[in-house]
Design a protein around this motif. Sequence first.
Motif, PDB file in Angstrom:
ATOM      1  N   UNK A 205     -25.484  22.080   7.952  1.00 22.44           N
ATOM      2  CA  UNK A 205     -25.437  22.393   6.524  1.00 22.44           C
ATOM      3  C   UNK A 205     -24.037  22.156   5.966  1.00 22.44           C
ATOM      4  N   UNK A 206     -23.018  22.501   6.736  1.00 24.69           N
ATOM      5  CA  UNK A 206     -21.639  22.293   6.289  1.00 24.69           C
ATOM      6  C   UNK A 206     -21.331  20.811   6.139  1.00 24.69           C
ATOM      7  N   UNK A 207     -21.784  19.993   7.079  1.00 18.31           N
ATOM      8  CA  UNK A 207     -21.470  18.562   7.044  1.00 18.31           C
ATOM      9  C   UNK A 207     -22.095  17.896   5.825  1.00 18.31           C
ATOM     10  N   UNK A 208     -23.355  18.209   5.550  1.00 16.57           N
ATOM     11  CA  UNK A 208     -24.034  17.542   4.432  1.00 16.57           C
ATOM     12  C   UNK A 208     -23.492  18.017   3.080  1.00 16.57           C
ATOM     13  N   UNK A 209     -22.756  19.128   3.044  1.00 18.52           N
ATOM     14  CA  UNK A 209     -22.216  19.645   1.782  1.00 18.52           C
ATOM     15  C   UNK A 209     -20.814  19.131   1.491  1.00 18.52           C
ATOM     16  N   UNK A 210     -20.171  18.491   2.450  1.00 22.70           N
ATOM     17  CA  UNK A 210     -18.792  18.034   2.274  1.00 22.70           C
ATOM     18  C   UNK A 210     -18.634  17.052   1.115  1.00 22.70           C
ATOM     19  N   UNK A 211     -19.504  16.038   0.963  1.00 18.77           N
ATOM     20  CA  UNK A 211     -19.279  15.058  -0.115  1.00 18.77           C
ATOM     21  C   UNK A 211     -19.210  15.664  -1.509  1.00 18.77           C
ATOM     22  N   UNK A 212     -20.000  16.689  -1.792  1.00 17.40           N
ATOM     23  CA  UNK A 212     -19.992  17.291  -3.129  1.00 17.40           C
ATOM     24  C   UNK A 212     -18.621  17.859  -3.462  1.00 17.40           C
TER      25      UNK A 212
ATOM     26  N   UNK B 293     -17.149  23.542   4.339  1.00 18.88           N
ATOM     27  CA  UNK B 293     -17.339  22.387   3.454  1.00 18.88           C
ATOM     28  C   UNK B 293     -16.231  22.298   2.415  1.00 18.88           C
ATOM     29  N   UNK B 294     -15.842  23.441   1.843  1.00 12.65           N
ATOM     30  CA  UNK B 294     -14.792  23.430   0.825  1.00 12.65           C
ATOM     31  C   UNK B 294     -13.465  22.983   1.426  1.00 12.65           C
ATOM     32  N   UNK B 295     -13.114  23.502   2.592  1.00 12.68           N
ATOM     33  CA  UNK B 295     -11.833  23.148   3.210  1.00 12.68           C
ATOM     34  C   UNK B 295     -11.781  21.654   3.525  1.00 12.68           C
ATOM     35  N   UNK B 296     -12.791  21.163   4.242  1.00 11.54           N
ATOM     36  CA  UNK B 296     -12.795  19.753   4.639  1.00 11.54           C
ATOM     37  C   UNK B 296     -12.967  18.849   3.421  1.00 11.54           C
ATOM     38  N   UNK B 297     -13.931  19.172   2.554  1.00  5.42           N
ATOM     39  CA  UNK B 297     -14.169  18.342   1.382  1.00  5.42           C
ATOM     40  C   UNK B 297     -12.983  18.314   0.434  1.00  5.42           C
ATOM     41  N   UNK B 298     -12.322  19.458   0.237  1.00  7.00           N
ATOM     42  CA  UNK B 298     -11.164  19.497  -0.647  1.00  7.00           C
ATOM     43  C   UNK B 298     -10.014  18.671  -0.088  1.00  7.00           C
TER      44      UNK B 298
END
Length: 281
Positions: free
Chosen positions: A188-195, A132-137
Amino acid sequence: SRMATTSNTKPMNLQQVAHVDTRSSRMWRDTYRHILRQRSAVIGIVIIALLILCAIFAPVIANYDPLLPMIGQPGHSGRLPAQPPCIHLLGCSVEQPQHYLGLDLNARDLFSRVIFGSRVSLVVGFTSVLFSIIVGTLFGLVSGYAGGWVDNIIMRFMDVLLAFPSLLLSIAIVTVLGPGLQNALLAIAIVSIPAYARLARASVLSVKENEYVLANRSLGAKPFRILFVHIFPNALTPLIVQGTLGIGTAVLEAAALSFIGFGAQPPTPEWGAMLSEARNY
């Protein structure tokens, strides 16, 4: 006068470059200091460190194999499934084997399953948060630095994901992909990306107009270098703080998915699945 102008301009540019490089090298040290000043981050790191030690030394801490039923094992006889705890120091007969948390419905040692369950939970927590951090960042950095229509498209997509409750969206994703620990981890990783995307974008918007960023841009530095060498380290502190707290959230969501049968499947020692097996007793 032309020679004087040329000679004065060159040293000024070299000083600017040296100042920018020195500032960039200090960013990582400043990030480390800022993390230590965040009480929530420090508490999260301590808890995670304890869980990591528990997971690493699980074979030493646990008394029995978490998948092995005690039926037929030496010293075990009588009615074994759902046996209460037996601790010698608390008055349990020394003739009986010790089971600190008792036995589950399949006559497996609960303490050993809880200890080994920390491995499963930490793998889910760390892996999903890292993804999530890698993709979201990446989304947040590009969105905040590029602006315009790129920012609008990325942020509207993140708003769509945020419109759904995280657990319900995770259940929907796992329903499509099929039950299992890996699919639960991905959900879980996908739903955490926007944050993380919105957090990274906010940090970029507050940093990209600073003087040292403008100095690098005026010196001809490429956008990739400006974004990842000078802006990203300043945006890293809130991401790490959010990541340490996000690991706990990911563990809870994985346990919730396993509790309703979408996560880890038997006989994997996972905390949510263990609660689900014993909820009627």
